[in-house]
Scaffold this motif. Structure first.
Motif, PDB file in Angstrom:
ATOM      1  N   ASN A   1       4.076  -7.622   3.230  1.00 39.16           N
ATOM      2  CA  ASN A   1       5.233  -6.770   3.530  1.00 39.16           C
ATOM      3  C   ASN A   1       5.249  -5.524   2.643  1.00 39.16           C
ATOM      4  O   ASN A   1       4.931  -5.572   1.463  1.00 39.16           O
ATOM      5  N   LEU A   2       5.674  -4.449   3.248  1.00 36.83           N
ATOM      6  CA  LEU A   2       5.755  -3.153   2.558  1.00 36.83           C
ATOM      7  C   LEU A   2       7.181  -2.926   2.079  1.00 36.83           C
ATOM      8  O   LEU A   2       8.130  -3.176   2.821  1.00 36.83           O
ATOM      9  N   ARG A   3       7.318  -2.416   0.858  1.00 33.48           N
ATOM     10  CA  ARG A   3       8.652  -2.203   0.304  1.00 33.48           C
ATOM     11  C   ARG A   3       8.739  -0.844  -0.384  1.00 33.48           C
ATOM     12  O   ARG A   3       7.739  -0.289  -0.857  1.00 33.48           O
ATOM     13  N   LYS A   4       9.967  -0.350  -0.406  1.00 33.56           N
ATOM     14  CA  LYS A   4      10.285   0.835  -1.212  1.00 33.56           C
ATOM     15  C   LYS A   4      11.748   0.703  -1.609  1.00 33.56           C
ATOM     16  O   LYS A   4      12.603   0.471  -0.749  1.00 33.56           O
ATOM     17  N   PRO A   5      12.061   0.840  -2.881  1.00 37.18           N
ATOM     18  CA  PRO A   5      13.434   0.586  -3.330  1.00 37.18           C
ATOM     19  C   PRO A   5      14.455   1.615  -2.810  1.00 37.18           C
ATOM     20  O   PRO A   5      15.606   1.270  -2.596  1.00 37.18           O
ATOM     21  N   SER A   6      14.022   2.852  -2.614  1.00 28.95           N
ATOM     22  CA  SER A   6      14.973   3.888  -2.214  1.00 28.95           C
ATOM     23  C   SER A   6      14.252   4.915  -1.337  1.00 28.95           C
ATOM     24  O   SER A   6      13.418   5.679  -1.819  1.00 28.95           O
ATOM     25  N   VAL A   7      14.560   4.904  -0.056  1.00 31.07           N
ATOM     26  CA  VAL A   7      13.820   5.777   0.872  1.00 31.07           C
ATOM     27  C   VAL A   7      14.403   7.186   0.883  1.00 31.07           C
ATOM     28  O   VAL A   7      15.568   7.403   0.566  1.00 31.07           O
ATOM     29  N   GLN A   8      13.533   8.113   1.296  1.00 32.14           N
ATOM     30  CA  GLN A   8      13.938   9.509   1.429  1.00 32.14           C
ATOM     31  C   GLN A   8      13.732   9.943   2.867  1.00 32.14           C
ATOM     32  O   GLN A   8      12.965   9.316   3.623  1.00 32.14           O
ATOM     33  N   TRP A   9      14.378  11.039   3.231  1.00 31.00           N
ATOM     34  CA  TRP A   9      14.234  11.548   4.588  1.00 31.00           C
ATOM     35  C   TRP A   9      12.761  11.807   4.928  1.00 31.00           C
ATOM     36  O   TRP A   9      12.313  11.583   6.048  1.00 31.00           O
ATOM     37  N   SER A  10      11.995  12.212   3.925  1.00 32.49           N
ATOM     38  CA  SER A  10      10.577  12.530   4.149  1.00 32.49           C
ATOM     39  C   SER A  10       9.728  11.280   4.412  1.00 32.49           C
ATOM     40  O   SER A  10       8.537  11.392   4.740  1.00 32.49           O
ATOM     41  N   ASP A  11      10.314  10.100   4.292  1.00 32.38           N
ATOM     42  CA  ASP A  11       9.576   8.872   4.611  1.00 32.38           C
ATOM     43  C   ASP A  11       9.589   8.576   6.106  1.00 32.38           C
ATOM     44  O   ASP A  11       8.961   7.599   6.554  1.00 32.38           O
ATOM     45  N   THR A  12      10.289   9.367   6.867  1.00 32.49           N
ATOM     46  CA  THR A  12      10.298   9.202   8.320  1.00 32.49           C
ATOM     47  C   THR A  12       8.876   9.287   8.851  1.00 32.49           C
ATOM     48  O   THR A  12       8.185  10.295   8.655  1.00 32.49           O
ATOM     49  N   ALA A  13       8.420   8.227   9.480  1.00 32.02           N
ATOM     50  CA  ALA A  13       7.016   8.158   9.909  1.00 32.02           C
ATOM     51  C   ALA A  13       6.798   6.849  10.666  1.00 32.02           C
ATOM     52  O   ALA A  13       7.707   6.032  10.818  1.00 32.02           O
ATOM     53  N   GLU A  14       5.574   6.686  11.123  1.00 31.52           N
ATOM     54  CA  GLU A  14       5.139   5.422  11.734  1.00 31.52           C
ATOM     55  C   GLU A  14       4.285   4.715  10.689  1.00 31.52           C
ATOM     56  O   GLU A  14       3.388   5.316  10.080  1.00 31.52           O
ATOM     57  N   TYR A  15       4.537   3.426  10.483  1.00 32.16           N
ATOM     58  CA  TYR A  15       3.820   2.668   9.463  1.00 32.16           C
ATOM     59  C   TYR A  15       3.005   1.573  10.131  1.00 32.16           C
ATOM     60  O   TYR A  15       3.521   0.809  10.960  1.00 32.16           O
ATOM     61  N   PHE A  16       1.744   1.508   9.749  1.00 30.33           N
ATOM     62  CA  PHE A  16       0.829   0.543  10.353  1.00 30.33           C
ATOM     63  C   PHE A  16       0.268  -0.384   9.277  1.00 30.33           C
ATOM     64  O   PHE A  16      -0.282   0.075   8.284  1.00 30.33           O
ATOM     65  N   CYS A  17       0.382  -1.663   9.548  1.00 29.76           N
ATOM     66  CA  CYS A  17      -0.271  -2.656   8.731  1.00 29.76           C
ATOM     67  C   CYS A  17      -1.641  -2.929   9.355  1.00 29.76           C
ATOM     68  O   CYS A  17      -1.786  -2.866  10.586  1.00 29.76           O
ATOM     69  N   ALA A  18      -2.639  -3.205   8.541  1.00 29.95           N
ATOM     70  CA  ALA A  18      -3.974  -3.443   9.082  1.00 29.95           C
ATOM     71  C   ALA A  18      -4.685  -4.507   8.265  1.00 29.95           C
ATOM     72  O   ALA A  18      -4.445  -4.662   7.067  1.00 29.95           O
ATOM     73  N   VAL A  19      -5.563  -5.228   8.943  1.00 29.64           N
ATOM     74  CA  VAL A  19      -6.320  -6.312   8.322  1.00 29.64           C
ATOM     75  C   VAL A  19      -7.790  -6.097   8.599  1.00 29.64           C
ATOM     76  O   VAL A  19      -8.166  -5.750   9.718  1.00 29.64           O
ATOM     77  N   ASN A  20      -8.613  -6.327   7.600  1.00 30.65           N
ATOM     78  CA  ASN A  20     -10.050  -6.273   7.779  1.00 30.65           C
ATOM     79  C   ASN A  20     -10.622  -7.613   7.357  1.00 30.65           C
ATOM     80  O   ASN A  20     -10.661  -7.938   6.174  1.00 30.65           O
ATOM     81  N   ALA A  21     -11.019  -8.393   8.349  1.00 31.84           N
ATOM     82  CA  ALA A  21     -11.598  -9.686   8.029  1.00 31.84           C
ATOM     83  C   ALA A  21     -13.060  -9.746   8.409  1.00 31.84           C
ATOM     84  O   ALA A  21     -13.757 -10.674   8.063  1.00 31.84           O
ATOM     85  N   GLU A  22     -13.504  -8.789   9.163  1.00 28.84           N
ATOM     86  CA  GLU A  22     -14.920  -8.657   9.498  1.00 28.84           C
ATOM     87  C   GLU A  22     -15.359  -7.284   9.035  1.00 28.84           C
ATOM     88  O   GLU A  22     -14.622  -6.313   9.181  1.00 28.84           O
ATOM     89  N   ALA A  23     -16.556  -7.216   8.515  1.00 29.17           N
ATOM     90  CA  ALA A  23     -17.050  -5.931   8.031  1.00 29.17           C
ATOM     91  C   ALA A  23     -16.931  -4.875   9.113  1.00 29.17           C
ATOM     92  O   ALA A  23     -17.311  -5.100  10.249  1.00 29.17           O
ATOM     93  N   SER A  24     -16.413  -3.749   8.735  1.00 25.58           N
ATOM     94  CA  SER A  24     -16.280  -2.541   9.543  1.00 25.58           C
ATOM     95  C   SER A  24     -15.269  -2.644  10.677  1.00 25.58           C
ATOM     96  O   SER A  24     -15.109  -1.717  11.458  1.00 25.58           O
ATOM     97  N   LYS A  25     -14.565  -3.732  10.813  1.00 21.67           N
ATOM     98  CA  LYS A  25     -13.610  -3.841  11.899  1.00 21.67           C
ATOM     99  C   LYS A  25     -12.210  -4.050  11.347  1.00 21.67           C
ATOM    100  O   LYS A  25     -11.923  -5.084  10.758  1.00 21.67           O
ATOM    101  N   ILE A  26     -11.379  -3.069  11.530  1.00 21.12           N
ATOM    102  CA  ILE A  26      -9.986  -3.174  11.099  1.00 21.12           C
ATOM    103  C   ILE A  26      -9.117  -3.415  12.320  1.00 21.12           C
ATOM    104  O   ILE A  26      -9.245  -2.715  13.326  1.00 21.12           O
ATOM    105  N   ILE A  27      -8.234  -4.385  12.190  1.00 23.48           N
ATOM    106  CA  ILE A  27      -7.263  -4.652  13.247  1.00 23.48           C
ATOM    107  C   ILE A  27      -5.927  -4.085  12.789  1.00 23.48           C
ATOM    108  O   ILE A  27      -5.432  -4.441  11.716  1.00 23.48           O
TER     109      ILE A  27
END
Lengths: 112, 115
Positions: A75-101
């Motif tokens: 999980n991603l956390r930030k104690p105090s967000v700012q307006w400039s944090d407006t964005a799309e956030y993607f979590c990703a996993v790499n369990a095989e070499a060169s392949k990120i899901i």
């Protein structure tokens, strides 16, 4: 098959609120974990990553994430967000070499 | 200096046409990737090349053909474009693909609209 779940599709917060974005993955072995951010109209940028060691990882712009192996979560956390944090956030996993899901992303909107 | 660059940034074309998207990285990386991001922002890997050799080819229609003339370039050619190909295509690169620990650096994306 490996998969990444981000259950929050759209999160709306006021400035200075605390943030936690959920990320769960399915893979039984060793994984490398990432959070990427995509600001409006821009390309993806790495926020932070975890490979080994301290499960609490510090990233850029005050973000941190905690790897909890027993919960298959990063999980991603930030104690105090700012307006400039407006964005799309993607979590990703790499369990095989060169392949990120990537997860399906969480849109974060910050009210000024 | 732009680390990973893509051209064009925007591409509007008719169904049935053939088009190419170019990608170049000046980071000296060995591995390059193509991703497709659909209208719901879902990002999915299409191809991965390591030192000009194809190492990942996800279930992508064979209308899509990547070409890597050298390890700094990975171009994407699309034949007989269809409406469903409309998306943003991102190129990325990383130093090495074998460890799985490498950060991927993304290009600015190419927004493809098929009419």
């Amino acid at each position: 098959a490996q998969s990444v779940s981000q259950h929050n599709h759209h999160v709306i917060l006021s400035e200075a609120a605390s943030l936690e974005l959920g990320c769960n993955y399915s893979y039984g072995g060793t994984v490398n974990l990432f959070w990427y951010v995509q600001y409006p109209g821009q390309h993806l940028q790495l926020l932070l990553k975890y490979f080994s060691g301290d499960p609490l990882v510090k990233g850029i712009k005050g973000f941190e994430a905690e790897f909890i192996k027993s919960k298959f979560s990063f999980n991603l956390r930030k104690p105090s967000v700012q307006w400039s944090d407006t964005a799309e956030y993607f979590c990703a996993v790499n369990a095989e070499a060169s392949k990120i899901i990537f997860g399906s992303g969480t849109r974060l909107s910050i009210r000024p | 200096d732009t680390a990973v660059s893509q051209t064009p940034k925007y591409l509007v074309t008719q169904m049935g046409n053939d088009k190419s998207i170019k990608c170049e990285q000046n980071l000296g990386h060995d591995t390059m990737y193509w991703y497709k991001q659909d209208s719901k922002k879902f990002l999915k890997i299409m191809f991965s090349y390591n030192n000009k050799e194809l190492i990942i080819n996800e279930t992508v229609p064979n209308r899509f053909s990547p070409k890597s003339p050298d390890k700094a370039h990975l171009n994407l050619h699309i034949n007989s474009l269809e409406l469903g190909d409309s998306a943003v295509y991102f190129c990325a690169s990383s130093q090495d693909s074998t460890s799985g620990e490498e950060t991927q650096y993304f290009g600015p994306g190419t927004r493809l609209l098929v009419l």
